[in-house]
Write a protein that holds these residues in place. Structure first.
Motif, PDB file in Angstrom:
ATOM      1  N   LEU A 256       0.847  -1.209   0.000  1.00 55.39           N
ATOM      2  CA  LEU A 256       0.000   0.000   0.000  1.00 55.39           C
ATOM      3  C   LEU A 256       0.875   1.248   0.000  1.00 55.39           C
ATOM      4  O   LEU A 256       0.610   2.205  -0.729  1.00 55.39           O
ATOM      5  CB  LEU A 256      -0.932   0.003   1.217  1.00 55.39           C
ATOM      6  N   GLN A 262      -3.488   4.198  -4.488  1.00 59.62           N
ATOM      7  CA  GLN A 262      -4.387   3.190  -3.922  1.00 59.62           C
ATOM      8  C   GLN A 262      -4.553   3.387  -2.420  1.00 59.62           C
ATOM      9  O   GLN A 262      -5.652   3.267  -1.879  1.00 59.62           O
ATOM     10  CB  GLN A 262      -3.848   1.780  -4.197  1.00 59.62           C
ATOM     11  N   LEU A 263      -3.440   3.712  -1.763  1.00 59.82           N
ATOM     12  CA  LEU A 263      -3.486   3.946  -0.315  1.00 59.82           C
ATOM     13  C   LEU A 263      -4.421   5.109  -0.005  1.00 59.82           C
ATOM     14  O   LEU A 263      -5.293   5.019   0.873  1.00 59.82           O
ATOM     15  CB  LEU A 263      -2.068   4.236   0.194  1.00 59.82           C
ATOM     16  N   ALA A 276     -10.056  -4.576  -0.868  1.00 57.65           N
ATOM     17  CA  ALA A 276      -8.611  -4.313  -0.802  1.00 57.65           C
ATOM     18  C   ALA A 276      -7.874  -5.534  -0.275  1.00 57.65           C
ATOM     19  O   ALA A 276      -6.801  -5.900  -0.780  1.00 57.65           O
ATOM     20  CB  ALA A 276      -8.346  -3.106   0.100  1.00 57.65           C
ATOM     21  N   LEU A 280      -4.894  -7.468  -2.122  1.00 53.30           N
ATOM     22  CA  LEU A 280      -3.554  -7.651  -1.543  1.00 53.30           C
ATOM     23  C   LEU A 280      -3.190  -9.135  -1.525  1.00 53.30           C
ATOM     24  O   LEU A 280      -2.041  -9.512  -1.756  1.00 53.30           O
ATOM     25  CB  LEU A 280      -3.494  -7.056  -0.127  1.00 53.30           C
ATOM     26  N   LEU A 333      -7.293  -1.852  -5.983  1.00 53.08           N
ATOM     27  CA  LEU A 333      -8.125  -2.233  -4.839  1.00 53.08           C
ATOM     28  C   LEU A 333      -9.605  -2.330  -5.182  1.00 53.08           C
ATOM     29  O   LEU A 333     -10.390  -2.823  -4.375  1.00 53.08           O
ATOM     30  CB  LEU A 333      -7.927  -1.243  -3.674  1.00 53.08           C
TER      31      LEU A 333
END
Ligand code: HEM
Length: 399
Positions: A256, A262-263, A276, A280, A333
């Motif tokens: 991330l 995306q974060l 998300a 991941l 995500l």
């Protein structure tokens, strides 16, 4: 050119270029070590669902090693006792029976409160503007504390158990040296003794915990498991979700931070979290490799896999297969659908997926809420030397 070099340090740091080459040049590849390496989504999933490929090559391999060392006066038999009833190493009908029995009590999915309390214990005193290690201070202790509470193991035991668990889980590594086996044997002896004590005390005074429930359910089975097998089941449930969840939380927070767009999106829209977590897991899930053994000759896209051959299934490579996922090397995500196979597929599909996802979501969610500006404090994080269950050893950051 040798396409399969899992212990090469560049590949330990970043195995994805090696996986990409395998998928492109030889999706069913015979490694120098003799096993087949399977790297495309379709083939990995096919083998996971095909009963001609069985689990247990690890168990056989370990048993062969134990017999060999016994002839040299080294008794490593505690390893076999500890892992004999590990669900992921056994096959039907024994697997079906034990999985059904475990599933019948592994149903209390109300874990949020418990996990949040544990996160609070770990993060409450942390202040913005300081530093912490995401592995040591959050990802490593959290799953251990949680599974201890679920299983009814007191806090005095859990730190010792955590070290033992880390040592025993190495039995699932792709390759083990004699020194590794000696460490695994010592962890096996200790864990057997600890869980034996727990078994005896909970047989006398049952609680509302998983071990007590398993003991009661076992007594009601028409063919109950022996104490030895029950202890092996406990040990596996205890260790299965530790290294793996460490990987999800720490690798997840690392990726991330490397993808600030995306974060930012996740911080702005926390409702994206379940999605998300799946992304991941797809992008770089903790379990990169699984093993199977062929029980008969099988032809797969022109390659002859012989009875007795070992196959190594690269889940993490399958999850980056461009024939199956659009822009597979992009962390997205919002990706839907996301049919990753980070938890496997078929009869051995992970029994703790719901716990792993919930724990990952709460830990990453709370961490981002408290420290949205965190920055990883190293450009070269150190990985464990093991692609089977791939985790970071440490991840220092500014919070
Ligand atoms: C992110 C975390 C996790 C990942 C990526 C993961 C991944 C996996 C995978 C890939 C398998 C299949 C193994 C095979 O087919 O040979 C598996 C099996 C299993 N996992 Fe997990 N796991 C995670 C967390 C957990 C947790 C928290 C638990 C519970 C405490 C758990 C319990 C199990 C069990 C009992 C099995 C064996 C199932 C069987 O063989 O029938 N896992 N896991």
């Amino acid at each position: 050119m040798n396409l399969w070099v899992p212990l090469d340090q560049d590949n330990v740091r970043d195995p994805f270029p090696m996986y990409a080459r395998l998928r492109q040049e030889s999706p069913i590849y015979k490694a120098q070590t003799g096993e087949w390496i399977i790297s495309c989504y379709e083939n990995v999933k096919y083998i996971l669902k095909d009963q001609r490929f069985r689990s247990g090559n690890k168990l056989e391999w370990i048993n062969r090693g134990i017999t060999y060392f016994k002839s040299r006066d080294r008794d490593l038999s505690a390893i076999a006792t500890a892992i004999n009833s590990f669900l992921l190493l056994i096959n039907p009908p024994e697997h079906t029976q034990i999985r059904k029995f475990v599933s019948s009590v592994w149903d209390d999915k109300v874990v949020d409160q418990l996990i949040l309390e544990n996160i609070d214990i770990l993060l409450a005193t942390r202040r913005r503007g300081s530093t912490l290690d995401i592995v040591d201070d959050l990802a490593k202790p959290l799953p251990n504390m949680t599974i201890c509470k679920i299983m009814g193991i007191t806090n005095d035991d859990y730190e010792k158990l955590s070290t033992l668990s880390n040592n025993l889980v190495k039995v699932l590594n792709l390759y083990n040296s004699f020194k590794d086996l000696v460490n695994i044997d010592s962890a096996s002896k200790n864990l057997i003794s600890l869980f034996n004590k727990l078994l005896k005390s909970k047989q006398q005074t049952p609680g509302n915990d998983l071990i007590s429930k398993l003991i009661v359910a076992n007594e009601q089975e028409s063919e109950p498991l022996s104490d030895e097998a029950l202890i092996s089941v406990f040990i596996f449930l205890f260790i299965a979700g530790q290294e793996t969840t460490i990987g999800l939380i720490s690798t997840g927070l690392m990726h991330l931070s490397k993808n600030p767009d995306q974060l930012g999106r996740l911080i702005a829209q926390p409702e994206l979290m379940p999605n998300a977590i799946d992304e991941l897991l797809r992008y770089d899930g903790p379990v990169h490799l699984l093993g199977r053994i062929a029980t008969e000759d099988v032809e797969l896209i022109g390659k002859q896999i012989k009875k007795g051959d070992t196959v190594t299934l690269c889940l993490a490579s399958a999850n980056r297969d461009g024939n199956y996922f659009e822009q597979p090397d992009t962390l997205d995500l919002t990706r839907t659908p996301n049919r990753h196979i980070a938890f496997g597929s078929g009869i051995h599909f992970c029994l703790g997926d719901w716990l792993a996802k919930r724990q990952g979501a709460l830990a990453i969610g709370k961490f981002l809420e408290m420290f949205p500006d965190y920055r990883i404090n190293t450009t070269n994080p150190i990985w464990n030397n093991n692609l089977s269950v791939r985790t970071l050893k440490s991840l220092p950051c500014h919070i």
